[in-house]
Design a protein around this motif. Sequence first.
Motif, mmCIF file in Angstrom:
data_model
loop_
_atom_site.group_PDB
_atom_site.id
_atom_site.type_symbol
_atom_site.label_atom_id
_atom_site.label_comp_id
_atom_site.label_asym_id
_atom_site.label_seq_id
_atom_site.Cartn_x
_atom_site.Cartn_y
_atom_site.Cartn_z
ATOM 1 N N UNK A 90 1.048 -0.640 -0.139
ATOM 2 C CA UNK A 90 0.089 0.176 -0.407
ATOM 3 C C UNK A 90 1.034 0.955 0.338
ATOM 4 N N UNK A 91 2.055 1.749 -0.030
ATOM 5 C CA UNK A 91 3.121 2.313 0.205
ATOM 6 C C UNK A 91 3.390 2.856 -0.914
ATOM 7 N N UNK A 92 3.253 3.569 -1.681
ATOM 8 C CA UNK A 92 2.973 4.348 -2.799
ATOM 9 C C UNK A 92 3.831 6.148 -2.738
ATOM 10 N N UNK A 93 4.998 6.196 -4.064
ATOM 11 C CA UNK A 93 5.485 7.765 -4.002
ATOM 12 C C UNK A 93 5.399 7.660 -5.411
ATOM 13 N N UNK A 94 5.420 9.143 -5.851
ATOM 14 C CA UNK A 94 6.039 9.997 -6.537
ATOM 15 C C UNK A 94 6.882 9.367 -7.249
ATOM 16 N N UNK A 127 -5.374 12.061 -6.110
ATOM 17 C CA UNK A 127 -5.776 13.793 -5.416
ATOM 18 C C UNK A 127 -4.854 14.392 -6.217
ATOM 19 N N UNK A 128 -3.170 13.797 -6.245
ATOM 20 C CA UNK A 128 -2.079 14.984 -6.710
ATOM 21 C C UNK A 128 -2.218 15.069 -7.890
ATOM 22 N N UNK A 129 -2.586 13.188 -8.574
ATOM 23 C CA UNK A 129 -2.816 14.011 -9.630
ATOM 24 C C UNK A 129 -1.240 13.756 -10.856
ATOM 25 N N UNK A 130 -0.540 13.130 -9.925
ATOM 26 C CA UNK A 130 0.992 13.073 -10.546
ATOM 27 C C UNK A 130 1.178 11.487 -10.142
ATOM 28 N N UNK A 131 2.009 10.875 -11.136
ATOM 29 C CA UNK A 131 2.264 9.522 -11.691
ATOM 30 C C UNK A 131 2.821 8.915 -9.934
ATOM 31 N N UNK A 132 2.174 7.777 -9.604
ATOM 32 C CA UNK A 132 3.028 6.783 -8.479
ATOM 33 C C UNK A 132 2.998 5.808 -8.599
ATOM 34 N N UNK A 133 3.269 5.081 -8.364
ATOM 35 C CA UNK A 133 4.664 3.910 -8.295
ATOM 36 C C UNK A 133 4.265 2.258 -6.537
ATOM 37 N N UNK A 134 4.240 1.885 -7.005
ATOM 38 C CA UNK A 134 3.963 1.058 -5.500
ATOM 39 C C UNK A 134 3.767 -0.530 -5.866
ATOM 40 N N UNK A 135 4.302 -0.965 -4.840
ATOM 41 C CA UNK A 135 4.206 -3.180 -4.946
ATOM 42 C C UNK A 135 3.088 -3.270 -5.122
ATOM 43 N N UNK A 136 2.750 -4.631 -5.855
ATOM 44 C CA UNK A 136 1.752 -4.948 -5.850
ATOM 45 C C UNK A 136 0.823 -6.171 -4.721
ATOM 46 N N UNK A 137 0.011 -6.393 -4.733
ATOM 47 C CA UNK A 137 0.205 -7.520 -2.670
ATOM 48 C C UNK A 137 0.401 -8.694 -3.507
#
Length: 455
Positions: free
Chosen positions: A79-83, A120-130
């Motif tokens: 669930x952790x995502x970053x730009x 919300x921020x309308x920027x591309x984010x990346x995170x791990x899949x479950x």
Amino acid sequence: MLRRITALRPPPPPWRAAAEAAGYASKSTTLPQKQQRVRDHAFDGIMEVQKRVRRFLALHSLLLYAASPTALAGGGGGAVSVPFSRLGALARRQLRLAPLDAGRFLLRHPHAFHLFLHPVHRVLHARLTPRAASALRLEADAIAATLPASVIRLRKLLLLAPPHYRLRLEHIRLLRRDLGLPDDFADSIIQAQPALFRLTPDQFVEFVPSPSDPPDLTVAAVERAREQHYREHRNPGAGEEDARFAFPTRFPPGFKIGKYFRIAVWKWQRLPYASPYADVSGHDLRSLEARRRMEKRAVAAIHELLSLTIEKRTTLERLALFRDALGVPKKIKEFLLKYQGIFYISTRGNQGKLHTVFLREAYYKGELVESNEIYAARRKLEELLMLNPQKANLDRMFTSMGCGWDELGGGRRGGAELRDEFLGDVAGRRGSIKSDGEDGGDSGDDSGVESLYIE
């Protein structure tokens, strides 16, 4: 006159010169000092998979670093995502990746990473899949479940450094993943068990004797293998002396073994040597026979260190950190190439700059012979990274990215390149499937799209 005759003599053929350089044409019954490395594609194939695993773990570490302290609160899960802009900048600065390599790796492994446009921020984010987060959690659980065995492995590693039985904490930290130790092993193992370990002020880890140690703590893995092999294949009256100090050997395919080389290996296998756990600091090494026995003891020490690892392999650079403790010569790569029937050095990974040392007897056809919980958990992650990206729902992820292509490629030109590289092939396949469906009916079109885009 003799000089003229020598000058008129034709040069030897190139195949003979190469054989003499490799030590195969020598009539000496001692092992040659220098040998050419013979490739083994089974081990090189393992390292091709490990290239993806190392890149994934490096990007995951950067993802957690960029998300701090959110990552600590979320437990490091999917669930952790970053730009992506921050993740890409860290990858270029710390991993020395090209501008498009980070985005290309994430797109090629949609089963492990998910790219989306933040609502919300309308920027591309990346995170791990479950699934990727579950694979990492499975490995962490396996490491926690096998903690008592990890303590034994760490104590045996310290015993390989006589006479003081101490190693630098930083060197053990670099080897912690190979040994199956948790990241906080300095606190959870060393500091938490003062009856077994001692951490000195100069950051050395020392072995502390304990009455609860098992009696076979100083028995090497090759000695147990010899005893088991002798009991299972015992032939009364023959083979006792040959198997007493012998190592299991299996040369790579294509390795040329001549008559004299076979005799040299037979003589070396019968050569006695001291145990890698024995203190040999006071031995006299002035004779040639004593130096040969110490060289064989160094082979046994490297064999034992690789046997202590989870996957029976480690990098040559990490192995060199323990060179003084194991009594290995300075030119460690040339030393290992002398014994290609016991070890294999793979140069796959990091453009030939990374050297990985394998214990040959521990593998069969690219698979570990004796599996364990941590190895099985890591195999789950490897299988996830090797999945075909066509089986993922790329259509939904590409649609959700929207205008994030320019951000993914670090600019309009890079975004256009990645868009053509990934969306061009997908659009072409969908067009071909649609045309086939029009010829064969509507039902064929639907089934084709489902097989491509639904996981």
